[in-house]
Motif scaffolding. Structure first.
Motif, PDB file in Angstrom:
ATOM      1  N   PHE A 535     -35.869  20.574   1.851  1.00 32.87           N
ATOM      2  CA  PHE A 535     -35.368  19.973   3.084  1.00 32.87           C
ATOM      3  C   PHE A 535     -34.196  19.033   2.805  1.00 32.87           C
ATOM      4  O   PHE A 535     -33.243  18.959   3.588  1.00 32.87           O
ATOM      5  CB  PHE A 535     -36.496  19.218   3.788  1.00 32.87           C
ATOM      6  CG  PHE A 535     -37.580  20.114   4.335  1.00 32.87           C
ATOM      7  CD1 PHE A 535     -37.418  20.765   5.544  1.00 32.87           C
ATOM      8  CD2 PHE A 535     -38.749  20.310   3.637  1.00 32.87           C
ATOM      9  CE1 PHE A 535     -38.404  21.597   6.049  1.00 32.87           C
ATOM     10  CE2 PHE A 535     -39.746  21.136   4.128  1.00 32.87           C
ATOM     11  CZ  PHE A 535     -39.572  21.785   5.337  1.00 32.87           C
ATOM     12  N   ILE A 536     -34.269  18.319   1.692  1.00 33.02           N
ATOM     13  CA  ILE A 536     -33.174  17.405   1.344  1.00 33.02           C
ATOM     14  C   ILE A 536     -31.912  18.200   1.015  1.00 33.02           C
ATOM     15  O   ILE A 536     -30.807  17.860   1.472  1.00 33.02           O
ATOM     16  CB  ILE A 536     -33.582  16.519   0.160  1.00 33.02           C
ATOM     17  CG1 ILE A 536     -34.750  15.611   0.555  1.00 33.02           C
ATOM     18  CG2 ILE A 536     -32.404  15.672  -0.311  1.00 33.02           C
ATOM     19  CD1 ILE A 536     -35.307  14.808  -0.599  1.00 33.02           C
ATOM     20  N   MET A 537     -32.049  19.269   0.241  1.00 35.19           N
ATOM     21  CA  MET A 537     -30.895  20.102  -0.106  1.00 35.19           C
ATOM     22  C   MET A 537     -30.306  20.744   1.148  1.00 35.19           C
ATOM     23  O   MET A 537     -29.076  20.842   1.289  1.00 35.19           O
ATOM     24  CB  MET A 537     -31.317  21.179  -1.096  1.00 35.19           C
ATOM     25  CG  MET A 537     -31.847  20.645  -2.412  1.00 35.19           C
ATOM     26  SD  MET A 537     -30.577  20.010  -3.496  1.00 35.19           S
ATOM     27  CE  MET A 537     -29.942  21.517  -4.198  1.00 35.19           C
ATOM     28  N   SER A 538     -31.171  21.185   2.059  1.00 42.05           N
ATOM     29  CA  SER A 538     -30.673  21.777   3.304  1.00 42.05           C
ATOM     30  C   SER A 538     -29.918  20.749   4.127  1.00 42.05           C
ATOM     31  O   SER A 538     -28.932  21.071   4.784  1.00 42.05           O
ATOM     32  CB  SER A 538     -31.841  22.349   4.111  1.00 42.05           C
ATOM     33  OG  SER A 538     -32.495  23.374   3.396  1.00 42.05           O
ATOM     34  N   SER A 539     -30.383  19.500   4.091  1.00 44.48           N
ATOM     35  CA  SER A 539     -29.698  18.448   4.835  1.00 44.48           C
ATOM     36  C   SER A 539     -28.320  18.165   4.251  1.00 44.48           C
ATOM     37  O   SER A 539     -27.342  17.987   4.980  1.00 44.48           O
ATOM     38  CB  SER A 539     -30.549  17.173   4.821  1.00 44.48           C
ATOM     39  OG  SER A 539     -29.849  16.081   5.373  1.00 44.48           O
ATOM     40  N   ILE A 540     -28.238  18.148   2.917  1.00 45.51           N
ATOM     41  CA  ILE A 540     -26.973  17.804   2.260  1.00 45.51           C
ATOM     42  C   ILE A 540     -25.959  18.941   2.365  1.00 45.51           C
ATOM     43  O   ILE A 540     -24.792  18.718   2.715  1.00 45.51           O
ATOM     44  CB  ILE A 540     -27.223  17.447   0.780  1.00 45.51           C
ATOM     45  CG1 ILE A 540     -28.098  16.187   0.679  1.00 45.51           C
ATOM     46  CG2 ILE A 540     -25.900  17.241   0.048  1.00 45.51           C
ATOM     47  CD1 ILE A 540     -28.495  15.852  -0.742  1.00 45.51           C
ATOM     48  N   TRP A 541     -26.417  20.168   2.097  1.00 46.13           N
ATOM     49  CA  TRP A 541     -25.480  21.275   1.950  1.00 46.13           C
ATOM     50  C   TRP A 541     -25.409  22.207   3.149  1.00 46.13           C
ATOM     51  O   TRP A 541     -24.459  22.983   3.266  1.00 46.13           O
ATOM     52  CB  TRP A 541     -25.823  22.090   0.703  1.00 46.13           C
ATOM     53  CG  TRP A 541     -25.820  21.268  -0.532  1.00 46.13           C
ATOM     54  CD1 TRP A 541     -26.898  20.892  -1.273  1.00 46.13           C
ATOM     55  CD2 TRP A 541     -24.686  20.688  -1.183  1.00 46.13           C
ATOM     56  NE1 TRP A 541     -26.511  20.125  -2.342  1.00 46.13           N
ATOM     57  CE2 TRP A 541     -25.155  19.980  -2.308  1.00 46.13           C
ATOM     58  CE3 TRP A 541     -23.310  20.687  -0.928  1.00 46.13           C
ATOM     59  CZ2 TRP A 541     -24.316  19.289  -3.170  1.00 46.13           C
ATOM     60  CZ3 TRP A 541     -22.473  20.002  -1.781  1.00 46.13           C
ATOM     61  CH2 TRP A 541     -22.969  19.317  -2.877  1.00 46.13           C
ATOM     62  N   MET A 542     -26.405  22.153   4.038  1.00 45.45           N
ATOM     63  CA  MET A 542     -26.396  23.034   5.209  1.00 45.45           C
ATOM     64  C   MET A 542     -26.075  22.277   6.491  1.00 45.45           C
ATOM     65  O   MET A 542     -26.116  22.857   7.583  1.00 45.45           O
ATOM     66  CB  MET A 542     -27.750  23.737   5.355  1.00 45.45           C
ATOM     67  CG  MET A 542     -28.170  24.547   4.139  1.00 45.45           C
ATOM     68  SD  MET A 542     -27.160  26.012   3.865  1.00 45.45           S
ATOM     69  CE  MET A 542     -27.787  27.090   5.145  1.00 45.45           C
ATOM     70  N   GLY A 543     -25.778  21.000   6.388  1.00 46.84           N
ATOM     71  CA  GLY A 543     -25.376  20.219   7.555  1.00 46.84           C
ATOM     72  C   GLY A 543     -26.506  19.893   8.516  1.00 46.84           C
ATOM     73  O   GLY A 543     -26.254  19.616   9.686  1.00 46.84           O
ATOM     74  N   ARG A 544     -27.753  19.927   8.054  1.00 45.87           N
ATOM     75  CA  ARG A 544     -28.878  19.614   8.922  1.00 45.87           C
ATOM     76  C   ARG A 544     -29.217  18.131   8.825  1.00 45.87           C
ATOM     77  O   ARG A 544     -29.048  17.509   7.777  1.00 45.87           O
ATOM     78  CB  ARG A 544     -30.095  20.461   8.545  1.00 45.87           C
ATOM     79  CG  ARG A 544     -29.846  21.962   8.680  1.00 45.87           C
ATOM     80  CD  ARG A 544     -31.005  22.771   8.131  1.00 45.87           C
ATOM     81  NE  ARG A 544     -30.719  24.197   8.167  1.00 45.87           N
ATOM     82  CZ  ARG A 544     -31.478  25.115   7.599  1.00 45.87           C
ATOM     83  NH1 ARG A 544     -32.576  24.763   6.949  1.00 45.87           N
ATOM     84  NH2 ARG A 544     -31.147  26.395   7.673  1.00 45.87           N
ATOM     85  N   VAL A 545     -29.730  17.591   9.929  1.00 45.28           N
ATOM     86  CA  VAL A 545     -30.083  16.175   9.961  1.00 45.28           C
ATOM     87  C   VAL A 545     -31.433  15.992   9.290  1.00 45.28           C
ATOM     88  O   VAL A 545     -32.404  16.645   9.635  1.00 45.28           O
ATOM     89  CB  VAL A 545     -30.125  15.635  11.406  1.00 45.28           C
ATOM     90  CG1 VAL A 545     -30.544  14.177  11.420  1.00 45.28           C
ATOM     91  CG2 VAL A 545     -28.768  15.814  12.069  1.00 45.28           C
ATOM     92  N   TYR A 546     -31.498  15.095   8.314  1.00 42.74           N
ATOM     93  CA  TYR A 546     -32.762  14.784   7.642  1.00 42.74           C
ATOM     94  C   TYR A 546     -33.182  13.381   8.061  1.00 42.74           C
ATOM     95  O   TYR A 546     -32.457  12.419   7.858  1.00 42.74           O
ATOM     96  CB  TYR A 546     -32.600  14.846   6.129  1.00 42.74           C
ATOM     97  CG  TYR A 546     -33.891  14.611   5.370  1.00 42.74           C
ATOM     98  CD1 TYR A 546     -34.736  15.666   5.063  1.00 42.74           C
ATOM     99  CD2 TYR A 546     -34.277  13.335   4.985  1.00 42.74           C
ATOM    100  CE1 TYR A 546     -35.919  15.464   4.381  1.00 42.74           C
ATOM    101  CE2 TYR A 546     -35.459  13.117   4.314  1.00 42.74           C
ATOM    102  CZ  TYR A 546     -36.277  14.181   4.006  1.00 42.74           C
ATOM    103  OH  TYR A 546     -37.457  13.972   3.348  1.00 42.74           O
TER     104      TYR A 546
END
Length: 658
Positions: A535-546
């Motif tokens: 989830f953290i990687m998706s937030s950083i690299w996929m532009g998702r809000v974490y």
């Protein structure tokens, strides 16, 4: 009974932290009251893409510019480091006034360079990120019966080798009636709301007003009649109706052709209250999977680590108890038949190789771990919300600099402990602690920054910000670390419970390489965080809000516990085979989790970031990943070393051996 009460209090505290991750009234953020007819100005952030991970200015493409000129919004340190460049835009609305077919501008004819750049940005799937009242625009799409949420909208699309640009935007603004001061005060928990909540417009509270609670956009590609728009001025109504159909495209991009931009806006009164307006952004897809996978991982890892620790403690305690129950004659006879960890009593506290480097790494690890704990705790409590962009990075820098005093203290005191109280060289150790991790980070970021500068990306750190970071480093962080080192030099060193022999003992040949076991030990800590890491990687690299920092805080605490257990058990295993060189091995036993995180990062790059294009983008990704795993190695390694140091000290002070 008291222990059960304490346990219940801790459970409630943990659950409250987890619950706080779902969004509530955000401290430091206040509603704005807009009266009917007040202007709402849309701002734009940098263009972003998951293919290149390099942001660019919105006005680097041939878009309409505001009549009053381009103005940058005030950006904090965190926003600049993240590559955010928030600027004003020509899009503007009037509160609660629906408008359609609004002409914005007609650009100049596309030159060869502009046409090439626009096609490149479309190929790289760049997104436009408009904002209204600090809310990013949300775009909804449907796929396989599911509704997907996106922030921003794509610059354009390529269909059968033809490029189309989204030149007409359909905005929807969700508004909620402005609440009276008493109601807002009830939400905020204060009775003096009238003085702390700023309003925009007339001060007369009887005038009805609205708050912006949602901002949606639908991008369309519409072929305007260029001849009929030449006489139109900005914000005048287009001559013919515009049908916005997001499922079809018609405005193709051609060299030597101008582009006409237009928009429409509608207002809708919503039941969403202002404190809950970020809920749409903070909701994560597959929340049930997130819950159950995290909890399952935590329970399994805790159960396994707990079993290992219980067995281990019972074994050691039984060994010590049996020894203490013997009389002196039996103890003397047993001393002659010593085996295992008791044989290394004269070498277990022998100074390790590169002792100063170990002290520096442990000191920096304490600084990084303290920064992570405090930052995540503040974020879980809602003080670092996505509404305040850049506060998370700014907070991390602030806490890191302040905790420099802890890095200096720990590194120098450990240095004096290893040196049996000798305080000579403490200044050098404190200076190295102040420069070791920041120096490596500065080297990595400078190298990556040259790549961003060469690409003219807004993600590049400006030279002025480089100067500011250097001043913060040498004027705040370094002095605080030296002050901490001074207190560490004045503090009494930790006395070893046994004396060290002058001649080192020979370590018996091992059946298996000890470093192989050390490297393998990192798998257990990795198992505690790999789900949250996704989830953290998706937030950083996929532009998702974490924003589930409650989960992250619990995972961090569990990671610390598991790192301590793994390193402690591995240290005991090495001592049992008469290997007294435990110092570095205890550090890397838990610190080796960084290796698996880096491997996971490569796996994420290959399988989840398939669209990442170009060697520059891959280099940026790997560079930032290397920086991240270095920090994780220092923090987790420090936990393992300190726990092993405490255990070895406790073990050899519990039994007296001649």
């Amino acid at each position: 009974m008291r222990s059960m009460d304490r346990f219940g209090i801790w459970v409630l505290a943990i659950l409250s932290v987890i619950q706080s991750s779902f969004g509530f009234y955000l401290p430091g953020s206040y509603p704005h009251k807009y009266e009917v007819g007040d202007y709402l100005n849309v701002k734009v952030n940098s263009l972003t893409s998951i293919e290149t991970e390099m942001p660019f200015s919105y006005y680097s493409l041939p878009f309409c510019k505001p009549s009053e000129g381009i103005k940058d919004s005030a950006e904090n340190l965190g926003e600049l480091l993240m590559g955010d460049r928030i600027e004003n835009s020509p899009y503007r609305f009037k509160m609660f006034k629906n408008e359609s077919e609004i002409f914005l501008c007609q650009t100049d004819k596309l030159s060869a360079d502009s046409f090439k750049l626009l096609k490149k940005r479309i190929d790289e799937m760049y997104q436009v990120n408009p904002m209204l009242d600090n809310l990013p625009a949300i775009r909804y799409t449907k796929k396989d019966g599911y509704v997907l949420r996106w922030t921003g909208y794509p610059v354009g699309i390529k269909v059968q080798d033809v490029y189309y640009v989204f030149n007409h935007l359909k905005f929807k603004v969700l508004v909620h009636k402005y609440e009276e001061a008493a109601n807002v005060a009830r939400v905020m928990g204060t009775g003096d709301a009238a003085e702390v909540i700023p309003t925009i417009g007339k001060k007369d509270s009887d005038v009805p007003g609205y708050m912006v609670v949602g901002f949606e956009v639908v991008p369309c590609s519409f072929a305007h009649n260029g001849e009929s728009t030449k006489k139109l001025k900005m914000y005048e109504r287009y001559t013919t109706p515009i049908k916005c159909d997001s499922t079809s495209v018609s405005m193709s991009v051609k060299e030597g052709q101008s582009i006409v931009f237009s928009y429409e806006v509608s207002f809708e009164e919503s039941d969403i209250k202002w404190p809950s307006r970020w809920d749409a952004y903070l909701k994560m897809e597959g929340s049930k999977v997130h819950w159950f996978s995290i909890l399952n991982s935590l329970m399994v890892i805790t159960f396994l680590a707990g079993i290992v620790l219980v067995i281990f403690l019972r074994t050691v305690r039984r060994d010590l108890t049996r020894y203490e129950e013997l009389d002196k004659e039996a103890q003397a006879q047993m001393n002659e038949e010593l085996s295992g960890w008791k044989l290394v009593v004269g070498d277990v506290f022998r100074a390790p190789s590169n002792a100063s480097l170990l002290c520096v790494m442990v000191g920096d690890g304490v600084q990084i771990l303290g920064m992570a704990v405090v930052t995540i705790l503040f974020a879980a409590l809602g003080f670092m919300s996505p509404a305040s962009r850049g506060t998370l990075i700014t907070g991390m820098l602030f806490f890191y600099m302040i905790l420099g005093i802890a890095a200096g203290y720990v590194s120098v005191r450990l240095w004096r402990t290893i040196g049996f109280g000798d305080h000579r060289g403490w200044m050098s150790v404190a200076w190295k602690a102040a420069c070791f991790f920041p120096g490596i980070a500065f080297l990595i970021l400078t190298t990556l920054n040259f790549l961003l500068w060469g690409s003219h990306s807004t993600g590049a750190i400006p030279f002025s910000l480089f100067v500011i970071l250097l001043l913060l480093w040498f004027c705040i962080s370094v002095p605080l670390t030296l002050i901490g080192g001074y207190f560490g030099a004045k503090a009494p060193h930790i006395e070893f419970p046994v004396r060290t022999n002058q001649i080192p003992r020979e370590i018996p040949a091992q059946k298996y390489p000890s470093w192989l076991l050390v490297l393998g030990a990192g798998t257990l800590p990795f198992g505690t965080l790999f789900i949250e890491l996704f989830f953290i990687m998706s937030s950083i690299w996929m532009g998702r809000v974490y924003y589930v920092f409650g989960f992250l805080f619990v995972v961090l605490i569990l990671l610390v516990v598991v790192c301590a257990e793994v390193s402690l058990v591995l240290t005991y295993m090495h001592l049992c085979v008469e290997d007294y060189k435990w110092w570095w091995k205890s550090f890397f036993a838990s610190g080796s989790v960084a290796i698996y995180i880096f491997i996971y990062s490569i796996n994420y790059l290959v399988f989840d970031l398939k669209s990442l294009s170009g060697p520059v983008s891959a280099t940026l990704y790997l560079g930032y990943s290397l920086f991240m795993v270095l920090a994780i190695m220092l923090a987790t390694g420090t936990v393992g070393f300190l726990s092993s140091f405490w255990f070895v000290h406790y073990l050899f002070s519990s039994v007296k051996l001649d």
